[in-house]
Write an enzyme that holds these catalytic residues in place. Structure first.
Site, PDB file in Angstrom:
ATOM      1  CD  GLU A 156      -1.417  13.878   5.267  1.00  0.00           C
ATOM      2  OE1 GLU A 156      -0.462  13.486   4.561  1.00  0.00           O
ATOM      3  OE2 GLU A 156      -1.958  13.183   6.133  1.00  0.00           O
ATOM      4  CD  GLU A 242      -5.366  11.011   5.828  1.00  0.00           C
ATOM      5  OE1 GLU A 242      -5.895  11.801   5.018  1.00  0.00           O
ATOM      6  OE2 GLU A 242      -4.238  10.501   5.666  1.00  0.00           O
TER       7      GLU A 242
HETATM    8  C1  IDC Z   1      -2.604   7.069   0.512  1.00  0.00           C
HETATM    9  C2  IDC Z   1      -3.469   5.931   0.133  1.00  0.00           C
HETATM   10  C3  IDC Z   1      -2.835   5.159  -0.964  1.00  0.00           C
HETATM   11  C4  IDC Z   1      -2.501   6.092  -2.093  1.00  0.00           C
HETATM   12  C5  IDC Z   1      -1.631   7.238  -1.593  1.00  0.00           C
HETATM   13  C6  IDC Z   1      -1.303   8.229  -2.670  1.00  0.00           C
HETATM   14  O1  IDC Z   1      -3.709   5.135   1.280  1.00  0.00           O
HETATM   15  O2  IDC Z   1      -3.701   4.148  -1.384  1.00  0.00           O
HETATM   16  O3  IDC Z   1      -1.830   5.354  -3.097  1.00  0.00           O
HETATM   17  O4  IDC Z   1      -2.317   7.909  -0.577  1.00  0.00           O
HETATM   18  O5  IDC Z   1      -2.433   8.903  -3.074  1.00  0.00           O
HETATM   19  C7  IDC Z   1      -1.751  10.484   4.050  1.00  0.00           C
HETATM   20  C8  IDC Z   1      -2.600  11.046   2.982  1.00  0.00           C
HETATM   21  C9  IDC Z   1      -3.377  10.006   2.297  1.00  0.00           C
HETATM   22  C10 IDC Z   1      -2.563   8.746   2.130  1.00  0.00           C
HETATM   23  C11 IDC Z   1      -2.285   8.207   3.511  1.00  0.00           C
HETATM   24  C12 IDC Z   1      -1.501   6.900   3.481  1.00  0.00           C
HETATM   25  O6  IDC Z   1      -3.442  12.052   3.462  1.00  0.00           O
HETATM   26  O7  IDC Z   1      -3.778  10.503   1.046  1.00  0.00           O
HETATM   27  O8  IDC Z   1      -3.331   7.827   1.392  1.00  0.00           O
HETATM   28  N1  IDC Z   1      -1.548   9.181   4.248  1.00  0.00           N
HETATM   29  O9  IDC Z   1      -0.249   7.089   2.867  1.00  0.00           O
HETATM   30  N2  IDC Z   1      -1.045  11.160   4.895  1.00  0.00           N
HETATM   31  C13 IDC Z   1      -0.333  10.320   5.634  1.00  0.00           C
HETATM   32  C14 IDC Z   1      -0.651   9.015   5.250  1.00  0.00           C
END
Ligand code: IDC
Length: 708
Positions: A156, A242
């Site tokens: 991302e 995702e």
């Molecule tokens: C989130 C995880 C969370 C973690 C955070 C930081 O769900 O547990 O603490 O990342 O690492 C994304 C990302 C993905 C995120 C997810 C939700 O690709 O890594 O995971 N998210 O925030 N993009 C949009 C949402």
């Protein structure tokens, strides 16, 4: 115990999709923005993403992967390998080992696997380009030829423009293509993979721009932009690597209605009727609402211990479950390179025979193509699959063979590396001095043309240096290697030319020696420098030696016919050299009325070689006119039946050939010293005159005869 383990591990396979998604679909490809299987049929892959491998490694195992493949109906598993936040960069070996396990477990259970370089904080993928190149190179080498691996270059991107992301991707894609040329590659888009529309105006182009998809991520509790994505789908191939049922934080209120709207769109309900593949975030047991499993599930193998979100997603994977048919899918061919051996090396000029074997279990091979990286080298339609790759220049090459079967399924072989080196036996250049001629004699003042020829059998000439003895006199880098060396001092010269080739090898020519003489500098005795037989000529003592002279006594130590003082002018004498003169000193002894009382003056007189009409060989005017002696040579027999050859020692204004009525037949202008001319081949039989015009306007004439 072993039997029990075996049972636990493989029992779920009994409910596997038949055939597996991987077996049914084989090598993936992108056709008109649509992900397709090996047969070119549009497909949609659906599955799960892991959470960060560094935190939830215990949710990934062969058993959990089998559960996803057989009990959840997954077609694809995404391994989210965080780069930062304690991920790959903190434990390269350990985290990569987790990744490689998941890749292999996916293959064993018949699923596709996304290798996700999960950048998030920082959001600019260019922060870790070198690490990404290294990582993807290793993975592409490791997975070359496998059909189930999909590469996701940057999860991302955020806080970064699409052009920067594109620039990053353009550095990674060739690295993957070098080893795994057919793989599907997913490229993240700006704003947390939220604006794939940015790609529309500036997509990745060029030789590697195939089998590329761009990612779109959404969280149902936050993102409601279906119409935007429907529009983007009309220009950009999308893969939703995702998505979550929660809000964008991974937590908070889940919006299943919105999630359903998204899944409907991805199932094909969009203006382009494109099926969009997806992975749900995330197959983990973290206490957040996007997690698919309840807290603690991974620790005790609770692969079906689903959270609210997990149950909803699993239900959507299974109803309806994908139906991959009944196993009638065309089987892909097999292919491998049999020659050359991996890591072979060659020396230029290289002609390399490439050989491959190829077979198709359920059909025939229609062709085998050999590639250097992504560049097609040659195509062979029938066995044996040999191709001679000729004219290969120095470099390192990665060669693959790609077989296509009768139903257009393709398989690429594992790559082999080839190195082609330059021949290290560089050959020395060749050099020779072509002007002046060896042993030439000149008299000052003199300028001469110096000329060399130089060539290199296996390269180019970098320079030619001219030396007199050890003294560099001229350096030339461009042919022709000739120059005018002006106003040479009297002395003996030892000329060499030294050629240097493009690889710094040198050759020195053999020596050309020539002598520059002072002219006869005796200014006391005034008269000719040479005499022909029977010449009659006067010598005179310079006036500045005659003060107080009382008596003059003339003689010559060479044979003369007579020496007669000029009446009333005893400081002059007439010499008749007669027919025996071979050269000698003409002298006058002078008595003075005071000191020095007596003095003797001598001058060496040589025999002139008279210009002889109708002669062969060298003819000379002997310097009789007081100018530099001009040697005129008609070196071809005169008379001649075909042509004359003429060489001059000194520069000439012109050389004309006149017929017996004085009409000009030929003219050559501005001859250089030592220039040789062939002429007269086309002259009719007759008598001609060679009119030679020296640079000082002195004209000489020689008779030449062309006979029958
Ligand atoms: C989130 C995880 C969370 C973690 C955070 C930081 O769900 O547990 O603490 O990342 O690492 C994304 C990302 C993905 C995120 C997810 C939700 O690709 O890594 O995971 N998210 O925030 N993009 C949009 C949402």
């Amino acid at each position: 115990m072993a039997v029990w383990t075996f049972f636990i591990a493989f029992a779920p396979l009994s409910t596997a999709q038949t055939p597996t998604p991987l077996a049914a679909n084989g090598r993936l490809k992108v056709i008109n923005r649509q992900l397709c299987n090996e047969a070119g049929t549009p497909i949609q892959l659906r599955g799960m993403s892991t959470h960060g491998l560094q935190w939830f490694g215990n949710c990934s195992s062969l058993a959990s992967t089998q559960a996803l493949a057989t009990q959840w109906g997954c077609d694809v598993l995404r391994a989210a390998m965080y780069v930062d936040e304690g991920g790959y960069l903190s434990n390269r070996t350990g985290i990569k080992a987790q990744m490689d396990n998941i890749i292999d477990w996916s293959e064993q259970t018949g699923m596709y696997c996304i290798v996700d370089w999960h950048i998030l904080n920082p959001g600019d993928p260019n922060a870790h380009t070198a690490d990404a190149i290294d990582f993807f190179k290793q993975e592409a080498q490791r997975n070359a030829g496998k059909k189930h691996v999909i590469y996701e270059l940057c999860n991302e991107p955020n806080g970064v423009s699409w052009s920067s992301v594109k620039s990053y991707a353009e550095q990674i894609i060739p690295v993957i293509r070098q080893y795994d040329p057919e793989a599907i590659i997913l490229v993240g888009t700006p704003n947390w993979s939220g604006t794939p529309g940015d790609v529309t105006a500036n997509p990745i182009t060029g030789a590697n721009a195939y089998n590329i998809m761009y990612t779109f991520h959404f969280y149902a509790g936050s993102h409601y932009t279906q119409s935007y994505i429907s529009t983007v789908l009309q220009t950009v191939p999308l893969f939703v690597s995702e998505w979550g049922t929660s809000n964008y934080s991974g937590n908070g209120g889940n919006d299943y209605t919105n999630a359903q709207n998204w899944l409907n769109l991805f199932a094909g309900a969009n203006p382009s009727n494109i099926k969009v593949s997806w992975c749900n975030w995330s197959f983990c047991d973290k206490g957040e609402s996007s997690a698919a499993l309840n807290t603690g599930a991974c620790g005790n193998g609770g692969w079906n211990n689903t959270s609210t979100s997990g149950a909803w997603v699993k239900e959507h994977l299974l109803s309806p479950a994908d139906n991959w048919g009944s196993g009638t899918v065309n089987k892909s061919p097999t292919v491998s390179i049999t020659a050359p051996a991996n890591n072979s090396s060659y020396v230029t000029p290289a002609a390399i025979t490439l050989s491959a074997t190829a077979a198709d279990a359920d059909g025939t091979i229609s062709k085998v193509e050999f590639f250097n990286g992504t560049t097609l080298i040659g195509t062979v339609a029938t066995a044996p699959y040999n191709f001679i790759w000729a004219g290969v220049t120095t470099g390192t090459y990665s060669i693959t063979a790609k077989a296509t079967d009768n139903l257009n399924a393709v398989t690429s072989s594992a790559p082999i590396a080839i190195t082609v080196r330059a021949s290290n036996a560089n050959q020395n250049p060749i050099v020779a001095l072509t002007r002046p001629t060896n042993n030439a004699q000149y008299t000052t003042p003199i300028s001469i043309i110096v000329e060399a020829t130089a060539s290199d059998p296996d390269g180019t000439i970098a320079k030619v240096e001219f030396f007199n003895g050890a003294t560099l006199i001229k350096t030339m880098t461009v042919a022709p290697y000739s120059f005018s060396w002006t106003n040479l001092a009297a002395g003996t010269y030892n000329l060499t030319a030294k050629a240097t080739d493009n690889l710094n090898a040198t050759t020195t020519s053999s020596i050309i020696q020539f002598v520059v003489n002072q002219p006869n500098t005796n200014t006391d005795l005034i008269g000719v420098n040479c005499a022909n037989l029977n010449d009659v000529t006067v010598f005179e003592l310079n006036a500045n030696q005659r003060a107080n002279a009382t008596n003059y006594n003339w003689w010559c130590n060479g044979s003369t016919q007579s020496i007669v003082p000029v009446s009333g002018q005893p400081y002059k004498a007439t010499f008749s050299f007669g027919q025996w003169f071979t050269g000698g000193n003409v002298c006058v002894g002078v008595n003075y009325a005071q000191a020095p009382w007596y003095k003797q003056f001598c001058k060496n007189i040589t025999r002139c070689t008279k210009a002889t009409i109708g002669s062969t060989g060298a003819v000379s005017d002997g310097g009789k006119d007081g100018n530099v002696a001009l040697v005129m040579r008609v070196t071809y027999p005169n008379p001649t039946k075909d042509k004359f050859t003429f060489t001059t020692d000194a520069p000439l204004q012109s050389l004309r050939v006149l017929d017996h009525l004085g009409r000009e037949n030929l003219i050559f202008k501005d001859l250089e010293a030592y220039q040789t001319l062939d002429f007269g081949a086309n002259l009719p039989v007759g008598v001609y005159f060679l009119e030679i015009l020296e640079v000082n306007q002195v004209k000489k004439v020689l008779k030449i005869v062309k006979t029958i």
